[in-house]
Every structure is written in structure tokens, then in C-alpha cells.
Motif scaffolding. Structure first.
Motif, mmCIF file in Angstrom:
data_model
loop_
_atom_site.group_PDB
_atom_site.id
_atom_site.type_symbol
_atom_site.label_atom_id
_atom_site.label_comp_id
_atom_site.label_asym_id
_atom_site.label_seq_id
_atom_site.Cartn_x
_atom_site.Cartn_y
_atom_site.Cartn_z
ATOM 1 N N VAL A 181 -10.090 3.863 -2.956
ATOM 2 C CA VAL A 181 -9.025 2.961 -2.527
ATOM 3 C C VAL A 181 -8.935 1.781 -3.490
ATOM 4 C CG1 VAL A 181 -8.227 1.459 -0.673
ATOM 5 C CG2 VAL A 181 -9.347 3.627 -0.130
ATOM 6 N N SER A 182 -7.713 1.379 -3.765
ATOM 7 C CA SER A 182 -7.478 0.265 -4.696
ATOM 8 C C SER A 182 -7.596 -1.062 -3.953
ATOM 9 C CB SER A 182 -6.082 0.405 -5.316
ATOM 10 O OG SER A 182 -5.737 -0.754 -6.022
ATOM 11 N N GLU B 124 2.407 -3.354 3.954
ATOM 12 C CA GLU B 124 3.293 -2.324 3.397
ATOM 13 C C GLU B 124 4.526 -2.937 2.719
ATOM 14 O OE1 GLU B 124 4.111 0.545 6.404
ATOM 15 O OE2 GLU B 124 2.030 1.146 6.623
ATOM 16 N N CYS C 111 5.037 1.418 -5.111
ATOM 17 C CA CYS C 111 3.782 1.323 -4.376
ATOM 18 C C CYS C 111 3.999 0.486 -3.123
ATOM 19 C CB CYS C 111 2.678 0.705 -5.239
ATOM 20 S SG CYS C 111 2.986 -1.038 -5.601
ATOM 21 N N SER C 112 2.985 0.519 -2.253
ATOM 22 C CA SER C 112 2.985 -0.268 -1.026
ATOM 23 C C SER C 112 1.770 -1.187 -1.064
ATOM 24 C CB SER C 112 2.929 0.652 0.198
ATOM 25 O OG SER C 112 2.702 -0.098 1.378
ATOM 26 N N HIS D 1 -4.595 -4.421 -1.011
ATOM 27 C CA HIS D 1 -4.769 -2.984 -1.262
ATOM 28 C C HIS D 1 -3.434 -2.433 -1.739
ATOM 29 C CE1 HIS D 1 -5.036 1.281 -0.715
ATOM 30 N NE2 HIS D 1 -4.244 1.271 0.344
ATOM 31 N N THR D 2 -3.459 -1.698 -2.826
ATOM 32 C CA THR D 2 -2.244 -1.116 -3.393
ATOM 33 C C THR D 2 -2.289 0.398 -3.225
ATOM 34 O OG1 THR D 2 -2.143 -2.881 -5.047
ATOM 35 C CG2 THR D 2 -0.821 -0.908 -5.455
ATOM 36 N N HIS D 3 -1.258 0.924 -2.568
ATOM 37 C CA HIS D 3 -1.182 2.366 -2.336
ATOM 38 C C HIS D 3 -0.048 2.953 -3.169
ATOM 39 C CE1 HIS D 3 -1.342 6.229 -0.427
ATOM 40 N NE2 HIS D 3 -0.112 6.111 0.063
ATOM 41 N N ASP D 4 -0.381 3.879 -4.012
ATOM 42 C CA ASP D 4 0.602 4.537 -4.875
ATOM 43 C C ASP D 4 1.491 5.435 -4.022
ATOM 44 O OD1 ASP D 4 2.044 5.830 -6.795
ATOM 45 O OD2 ASP D 4 0.334 6.378 -8.041
#
Length: 778
Positions: A302-303, A356, A371-372, A389-392
Motif C-alpha cells: 500500500v502506498s 477518495e 488515482c484516489s 494513501h494513494t490508490h492507483d
């Protein structure tokens, strides 16, 4: 008084009158009370010192009579309780004080007695009382210490354990407490202090010199001091002992203690000791936890990252973040849009959290991606820091596209399915009149001797057969499978389509060109349906070129796909092309761009349905103003078809056999009867299921032909009745119907396993079908 040596002494004198040798005289007695005076002074000094110690003690301490009269209250006690006239007024429940007094009278002391009391502002708090019953000036008095333990009760066990040490100003202090005088001799030490020096508690008595005591602790290995280093260690400890100092020491048993030295006004010093073993363990545990968290973060996919809010400087980034965004100094470098980051920071500073937040960031290679970001704003070393936290979203966006594509495809299939159902219903309604037209024309052709009549009957029959093929095509599309699959030459499909549209295209001043690859493999499919697809594509191409001022050409090309080996047919026009906004809908049923009355919007949807039924694909390539190309791709056939098949020879004459025909359509029933009677059958016609039952009660029949869909008693109920009451007749029952597309009809025919012939039918097909039934019975 003054002695002869000049020193002063305290004396106590008394006198009385007397007579000595007959003369009045005074008898004077002088007593040296110097030592008593010194003792009184020492007592006053000790009392004063104790008064100061207690006044300086932060723990509320008081002395009262057993009846509750306050004799002494230190400032902390007065601040906590205020000035109430009677101690009982401090208690929320006065009975609690009675319990405390009773315990003191019984045992002489009490520790950590927890009660609810009123503080100076009349609010209620939980207090921990520790008290001793002592003699004071000839009376029993109570010395008590109070601690507000509200926070301790609500805190965790570690805090409660720490607060439990606070018992009284001396004995019940949580800290170890020791008072040394100006000569470094011990004046007093509480039990906690003794407990902390348990290994040397026997030495810890009033009057013991501080250095002597420390030497014993070293010699008994309370501290980790080598034997030859004890003097050096004592010298280090003695330095500045009368100045305010704070140090941490570890005992040999592993315990940690926080030691404070504070000077007194008399030149002595106070030592307080606090057991910090748990804190040290907690610090060690925290350090281990920090190490564990770091290892987890380092290993986590996880980022996670920490950045300063005001300038975006990156304080920490997990390896996953580095892989995603690269090794950069500030978060400002990540954002593809500064306006997006400003909006993100504004929301975060306003709400303290963002969940988000979708934006575009830049990867380490410079490419942007969606990204979110979810983040929280925390205080870290006095600065506002963002933990995020960055979610691709690349995979999700791609998945959404696929889902939308599949949803659109499903929606299109549902529309096509509804269209197929509609066409099936229309086809079924056409079957009966087509059967009559087709049957009568072929019968007329067979029976007429007039050449003109035969020619006309032949034209009618061919037109009727074409209508019948179209109806069967509709039914096949509704079933999503070909009706008459065989090996089909693609050239034959093109030829059949051109027979229909060639004249119309050329008469519209459109140049029709061909590029047909020779010797292509056959296609496994229905030639009529495939021809209908090509007809629709050619008609659409022709319509696209109407009113077009540019080049007016249509190219039909065939070939083989270089990768998958499919057979391809393409229709290209040089017209205006298809607008981008309507391109996704061109295969939808009833969608058309033509004027009302000029088109139904079912041509391309039919093409799509037929090609799908043949396990193929149909796609379009277009460019506004540059024409359109529809490409049909069909798998090459790998099947071998026997050349031998049913012959066109007439079936044998069935003279003497009887047949019951059940159909509510009079013309259809009469046609079937006429065809069968020409073959020698004795035919009885029943217009309904009930009428058929009446005939079955009278006699038996070699063949029973029934329609499925009839009013009142339909073919299904007729079958059930025959199976129940005339079981011997079941094997002679067959069905002639145009309703083979409905689920109910398919389930019924599969369940009964009875032969059936689909309308519309040719007389020759009917004869073969009935002949086959007769042969099966024999």
C-alpha cells in the motif's frame, strides 16, 4: 545564666520564704535545664521542618480529631476541599467517613480508601484517602492524605497502578520520598522509598549517612558498580547533591527509577524516586512497535506517505509510494494539476480529513494517471502533517470501461432479444397464410395442365418460398442459431445478395465494385440468412450515398483474416461516414437516423443478431466525410457434409390409411387434407381439440397431425388427454406448428419427444414428414 567559664546556661529557679537562724530568709533552688531547652528547640525545629515539608507537599494532607474537627490542613488540602466546618461535610456519603474512622480505631491506619467527596466548588470527585491514627497532645488524631483519582479511574491500568502509589504526603506518595538533613543523615523515608531499596532496607534507618547507605547499595549489587569503582561512583553521586538534579538509574535487577534531588532551606535535600520500569518497557515496546510499523510499511504494497501541509515537503514515503510516484522531494511534484492540489489542501485543512479525492498524478516516468487519495491531517512535532494513501485507479478505470462495454453489450443483446421475440411472434402469425399460399401454388403447379397457369403458379410459389425463407430467418434470429446450417460458399452469398440489390444500386448512379478473393474455404451457416446480412449492408451503403455530392462508390470485398483465419466480407462506401456520437448505437434495434417512414432501424440489429448466431463478428470503421466500412468476420467451416440427402422423389402412396388433421385455421387444415388425400389418405379434419377428441372416441387413425396453438383446448392439452385416455394413439401423434420459438413450446416438444414440422411447409415436405411417421409405426 552565665557560668564561671562565661558560657550561658538555661536554669529553672524556685524560691520560698523561710526562717534561718531566727531571721526571715529566702530559699532559692536553681536547676540546669539547658538540655531540656535544647530538646524543646530540636522538637520545634523538627515540627517546623515537618510543617514546611507538608506545606510544600502537593498532596492534600490534613490532621483532624476523631470527631471531625480539623486541626491542620495543608494548602493543597484547602485548595481541594475549601474551608468546610466539619470533615463529614466533605463526603457525599457520610457513612464512608464512619467506615474510615472505624477502620482507624481498629487497625490504626488505612491506605487507598476510595470515596466520593466534594471539592471546593462542590463538584463531586473520587478521592483516595490514606490515614493514620496517632497520639497528639494526649489525644487520638487522624493524619490523612487525599488524592483526586478521577483521572486514574478513567485511565488505563498503568495509570491506575501509578496513582495507587499516592497514599499520603509521606507514606502514601507514589514516589519514594526521603529527607536528608544538612549533615547528609536520613531524617525520614517513606515505605515506597524503602521498597525501592529493598535489598538494603535494613540499613535505611533514621540517622544513617547518605554516603554509607549508598556504599551498602553498591556493595550488595543493587547497582551495577564494580567493586574497585565504588569510590568513584560515590564521588559522582555526591556531586551537586544539594542542587536540583534529575537522573535515571537502573538497578541490577533491571528496574529503572527516576531520581530527583531538591535542596531544602536547612541545607539538606529531598530525594524522590519514581519507578519508571514500566515506562522504560513501554518506550522499548514503542520503539519495537515503531520498528515493526516501519518494517510493515516497508513491506506493505500500500502506498503511504507523510508530507508537510504548508509546503508539501515529503517526510516519509513507503517503497510502494516510491515505486508509484518516484523518489521526489515534495508532493507538489506529484500533482498533474496545481488547481487540483489547491482544492485538495483546502478541503483537508477545512475538514481535517479527505476520503477518495480523485485526481491525476504523475508517475516516476512522467506519465499521468488517475488515482484516489485518502488522507488525514495530524500534528507532528508542532507541524501540520498530511498522512495519505494513494490508490492507483488505472485498473479500476479499465475495469469500469470493460463493465460499461459489457453493460452496453448486454443492453444491446437484451434489445435484440426483445426484437427477436417480436419477430418470432410476427413470423408465427405469417406462417399460416404463407402455408396456404405456398401449398396452393405448388398444388396448382402440380395439377394444372395449362402452361400459363403453371408458369403463374411457379412465380407465386417462388415468391411464397422466399417469404417462407424470410420468416424462417426471423425465427432463426429469435432462437440465436441458424435454421439450416450447411457449408456455404461466400461467393454464392455475394451472388444471392446481388440478385436482390444490383439493379437498385446501379439505377441510383452508384458504381458497384468487387474485390473477391478466389478459392476461399466454405462457411458453416445458413445461406439465406448470410445473404440477408449482405443485402442489408448493401442497402445501407446505397442509402448513405443518396444526396451525396462526392464520389459514389460501393466496394464489396472478400478475403481471409491473416491472424485468425476467419473469412471476411466487407462493404465499403464513399459516403459521409457515421457521426461519432451515434456510432455506439448503430446496432441497437429500432435506432435509425432516417426520417420517419424512411427506415425502421432493424436492419443492422438483424445483421448483428445473425452474425452472432453464426459465431462471427460485425464491426464498422468510419471517418466523418471519409465513408464507412462494415466488416463481417465468420469462422471457416471444418465440417464434412454428406452429399446424400433426402431425395425429391415422391413418397409412396398411402391408400387405405386414415389421418386426423387438427387445426383451427380452416384454410391450413383444408390444404393439409388436400395434399394428404392426393397421396391416398382418408383425412378427417377437426377444427378444435374438443372436436378431435370426439373423432378419437369414434375411431382410430394411422396419423394424427395437430397444431400446437389453438383456442380452448390447444395441442398440449390434446396430447395430455390422448396420453391419459387413448395411450395407444400417442405414438401416432405429431405436430404442425409455427410456434417453436416460445420457451413453453420448446419445453413441451423436448419433453414429449413427438415429431414436429415447422410452418410454413411445402407439400413435398408434408408428404415426406407423414410418410416418415407411417414408416416409423411399421
Amino acid at each position: 545564666m552565665q557560668r564561671e567559664d562565661g558560657s550561658n546556661v538555661w536554669c529553672s529557679t524556685n524560691w520560698r520564704r523561710s526562717v534561718f537562724r531566727s531571721r526571715p530568709s529566702l530559699v532559692i533552688g536553681v536547676l540546669d535545664i539547658t538540655e531540656r531547652k535544647k530538646a524543646e528547640a530540636a522538637e520545634r525545629e523538627a515540627t517546623s521542618l515537618m510543617q514546611r515539608v507538608l506545606d510544600a507537599c502537593p498532596s492534600p494532607t490534613r490532621m483532624s480529631t476523631i470527631e471531625g474537627e480539623t486541626l491542620y490542613a495543608n494548602p493543597a488540602s484547602r485548595e481541594l476541599y475549601g474551608d468546610r466546618p466539619h470533615i463529614a461535610d466533605y463526603y457525599v456519603n457520610p457513612a464512608d467517613r464512619e467506615i474510615l474512622v472505624s477502620t482507624l480505631l481498629d487497625k490504626g491506619s488505612i491506605d487507598d480508601f476510595r470515596v466520593r467527596q466534594y471539592c471546593s466548588d462542590n463538584t463531586i470527585f473520587w478521592g483516595s484517602l490514606s490515614a493514620r491514627l496517632i497520639d497528639f497532645q494526649g489525644k487520638k488524631v487522624i493524619v490523612s492524605n487525599a488524592t483526586n483519582i478521577n483521572a486514574m479511574i478513567m485511565a488505563q491500568q498503568q495509570t491506575r497502578q501509578a496513582n495507587n502509589r499516592l497514599t499520603d504526603a509521606i507514606e502514601s506518595l507514589a514516589e519514594g520520598f526521603a529527607l536528608y538533613d544538612k549533615d547528609d543523615c536520613l531524617v525520614l523515608a517513606n515505605s515506597q522509598y524503602r521498597k525501592m531499596h529493598a535489598i538494603c532496607a535494613d540499613v535505611l534507618v533514621p540517622g544513617v549517612n547518605w554516603f554509607d547507605f549508598l556504599r551498602v547499595t553498591a556493595e550488595r549489587s543493587q547497582f551495577r558498580v564494580p567493586g574497585d569503582k565504588i569510590d568513584e561512583w560515590l564521588a559522582e553521586r555526591a556531586r551537586d547533591r544539594r542542587e536540583y538534579r534529575q537522573q535515571e538509574f537502573q538497578h541490577a535487577d533491571g528496574g529503572w527509577f527516576f531520581v530527583s534531588n531538591s535542596p531544602t532551606r536547612e541545607g539538606g535535600f529531598v530525594v524522590t524516586r519514581l519507578d519508571i520500569t514500566e515506562r522504560k518497557r513501554a518506550e522499548l515496546a514503542a520503539k519495537e512497535a515503531d520498528d515493526l510499523v516501519r518494517r510493515v510499511l516497508e513491506a506493505s504494497p500500500v502506498s503511504i506517505q507523510m508530507t508537510r501541509a504548508h509546503d508539501g515537503k515529503q517526510l516519509y514515503s513507503s517503497p510502494a509510494t516510491t515505486r508509484l510516484l518516484g523518489d521526489v522531494v515534495g508532493a507538489l511534484d506529484h500533482f498533474a494539476s496545481q488547481a487540483h492540489r489547491d482544492e485538495y489542501i483546502e478541503r483537508l485543512l477545512r475538514d481535517g480529513a479527505v476520503d477518495e479525492f480523485e485526481t491525476q498524478l504523475k508517475r516516476s516516468d512522467g506519465q499521468t494517471f488517475w488515482c484516489s487519495i485518502s488522507s488525514r491531517l495530524i500534528d507532528f512535532h508542532g507541524e501540520q502533517v498530511i498522512v495519505s494513501h494513494t490508490h492507483d485507479l488505472s485498473d479500476r478505470i479499465e475495469l469500469q470501461k470493460q463493465v460499461e462495454h459489457q453493460r452496453e453489450k448486454l443492453h444491446q443483446n437484451e434489445k435484440l432479444s426483445a426484437l427477436g421475440g417480436l419477430l418470432a411472434g410476427v413470423a408465427h402469425e405469417l406462417n399460416n397464410p404463407l402455408s396456404v399460399v405456398l401449398g396452393m401454388s405448388l398444388t396448382l403447379k402440380e395439377t394444372s395442365v395449362d402452361a400459363k397457369t403453371v408458369e403463374r403458379a411457379d412465380k407465386i410459389s417462388k415468391a411464397a418460398e422466399r417469404c417462407a425463407r424470410i420468416v424462417k430467418t426471423f425465427l432463426a434470429m429469435a432462437r440465436q442459431q441458424p435454421t439450416r446450417a450447411t457449408n456455404v460458399s461466400i461467393d454464392e452469398v455475394v451472388s444471392a445478395a446481388l440478385e436482390v440489390v444490383n439493379y437498385s444500386i446501379r439505377s441510383s448512379d452508384i458504381q458497384l465494385m468487387f474485390d473477391l478473393e478466389p478459392d476461399l474455404p466454405a462457411i458453416w451457416g445458413d445461406p439465406d440468412q448470410l445473404s440477408q446480412v449482405l443485402i442489408n449492408l448493401l442497402v445501407n451503403a446505397e442509402h448513405a450515398l443518396h444526396h451525396w455530392e462526392g464520389s459514389r462508390k460501393i466496394l464489396v470485398a472478400t478475403g481471409r483474416h491473416p491472424e485468425c483465419g476467419n473469412i471476411t466480407i466487407s462493404v465499403t462506401d464513399t459516403g459521409p461516414g457515421i457521426a461519432e456520437e451515434i456510432l455506439p448505437r448503430i446496432f441497437e434495434p429500432f435506432f435509425t437516423t432516417k426520417e420517419v417512414g424512411a427506415g425502421t432501424g432493424i436492419g443492422l440489429s438483424f445483421c448483428h443478431r445473425i452474425i452472432q448466431a453464426h459465431q462471427g463478428t460485425i464491426e464498422v470503421e468510419t471517418m466523418p466525410g471519409g465513408g464507412s466500412t462494415f466488416v463481417v468476420s465468420l469462422p471457416a467451416s471444418d465440417r464434412f457434409v454428406e452429399t446424400s440427402g433426402p431425395s425429391d422423389d415422391e413418397p409412396e402412396n398411402s391408400a387405405g390409411l386414415s389421418c386426423l388433421v387438427v387445426d383451427d385455421e380452416r384454410e391450413v387444415a383444408d390444404l393439409i387434407a388436400e395434399v394428404l388425400m392426393r397421396d391416398g389418405f382418408t383425412v378427417v379434419v377437426a377444427r378444435s381439440g374438443e372436436e378431435a377428441l370426439t373423432q378419437l372416441r369414434k375411431r382410430t387413425f394411422a396419423v394424427i397431425l395437430s397444431d400446437l396453438k389453438m383456442p380452448s383446448m390447444d395441442g398440449r392439452r390434446l396430447y395430455n388427454y390422448i396420453a391419459d385416455y387413448h395411450p395407444a394413439e400417442v405414438d401416432r401423434l405429431a405436430f404442425l406448428t409455427g410456434d417453436t420459438i416460445s420457451p413453453d413450446a420448446q419445453v413441451f416438444l423436448r419433453a414429449t419427444k413427438r415429431p414436429y414440422l415447422e410452418k410454413p411447409v411445402k407439400p413435398i415436405e408434408l408428404r415426406r414428414f407423414v410418410s416418415g411417421l407411417v414408416v416409423r409405426q411399421v
